[in-house]
Write a protein that holds these residues in place. Structure first.
Motif, PDB file in Angstrom:
ATOM      1  N   LYS A 229       0.827  -1.189   0.000  1.00 57.60           N
ATOM      2  CA  LYS A 229       0.000   0.000   0.000  1.00 57.60           C
ATOM      3  C   LYS A 229       0.876   1.259   0.000  1.00 57.60           C
ATOM      4  CE  LYS A 229      -3.984  -2.182   0.441  1.00 57.60           C
ATOM      5  NZ  LYS A 229      -4.998  -2.196  -0.643  1.00 57.60           N
TER       6      LYS A 229
ATOM      7  N   VAL B 159      -5.271   1.887   2.589  1.00 60.47           N
ATOM      8  CA  VAL B 159      -6.000   1.082   3.564  1.00 60.47           C
ATOM      9  C   VAL B 159      -6.407   1.978   4.729  1.00 60.47           C
ATOM     10  CG1 VAL B 159      -3.905   0.326   4.788  1.00 60.47           C
ATOM     11  CG2 VAL B 159      -5.995  -1.036   4.959  1.00 60.47           C
TER      12      VAL B 159
ATOM     13  N   ASP C 149      -9.817  -0.666   0.955  1.00 62.67           N
ATOM     14  CA  ASP C 149      -9.639  -1.750   1.928  1.00 62.67           C
ATOM     15  C   ASP C 149      -9.707  -1.189   3.345  1.00 62.67           C
ATOM     16  OD1 ASP C 149      -9.345  -3.646  -0.038  1.00 62.67           O
ATOM     17  OD2 ASP C 149      -7.147  -3.660   0.026  1.00 62.67           O
TER      18      ASP C 149
END
Length: 206
Positions: free
Chosen positions: A2, A158, A177
């Motif tokens: 990420k 995220v 996410d």
């Protein structure tokens, strides 16, 4: 890997109940002398104040408009000026090599004082405080702004927080996410998104 992590503050970076009795002493007193102006159990109300936005709690306990107004006046000027200790595992977040953003909702003076007393400003590329009482802003709107301003794809970000109905839901709506940080195992039956109780587990999802 990420490119960015968006973190919640209360009960994600530190335990809100650990400072609750000192922080909310005047609010608790206000509630105790106005027991007829809300429904439900006072002790449960106190617990929820440490876990949820006050506007949500006031609605949940059917607080009168008069008491709600008095409480907002008190909370809008509240600050916390003693040292706050983050969860021990928060240090694991600081080791991760990616952009980090702090997005929290609440009263700006209070939230800013918590950030200052935690000493975590240097860990974040951006810090956003969503005033859900005085504005119509939401965490979802802030997440969208971060994606747009920094040109992140939703797959590159995220969101981590302790509330399935707040930051986790906002992330889901945007296709980001999300990871539920459940330090106190309050959501034993939650399986909708990945769940961790320690930031040592975070690398498994990056």
């Amino acid at each position: 890997m990420k490119k960015a992590i968006i973190l919640d503050l209360d009960n994600t970076i530190f335990s809100t109940p650990s400072i609750g009795d000192k922080l909310f002493a005047d609010l608790y007193y206000l509630l105790e002398i106005n027991l007829s102006e809300f429904e439900g159990d006072l002790e449960n109300l106190k617990k929820d104040i440490n876990r949820k936005p006050f506007s949500v709690v006031a609605k949940q306990y059917k607080m009168t408009q008069s008491l709600y107004k008095d409480a907002l006046q008190l909370l809008s000027e509240l600050t916390y000026n003693e040292t706050i200790e983050p969860f021990p595992d928060y240090n694991e977040v600081t080791k991760i090599q990616c952009d980090k953003f702090l997005v929290t909702s609440g009263f700006p003076k209070l939230q800013n004082s918590k950030v200052k007393q935690l000493g975590i400003e240097k860990n974040f590329k951006g810090i956003y405080i969503v005033d859900t009482v005085m504005t119509n802003d939401t965490k979802k709107n802030v997440f969208k702004k971060i994606l747009h301003y920094y040109n992140y794809d939703t797959s590159e970000v995220v969101v981590i927080g302790d509330d399935p109905e707040s930051e986790i839901a906002a992330a889901e709506e945007l296709g980001i996410d999300a990871i539920l940080y459940d330090k106190l195992n309050l959501y034993a039956n939650y399986f909708k998104n990945p769940k961790i109780s320690d930031f040592n587990q975070l690398q498994n999802y990056l």
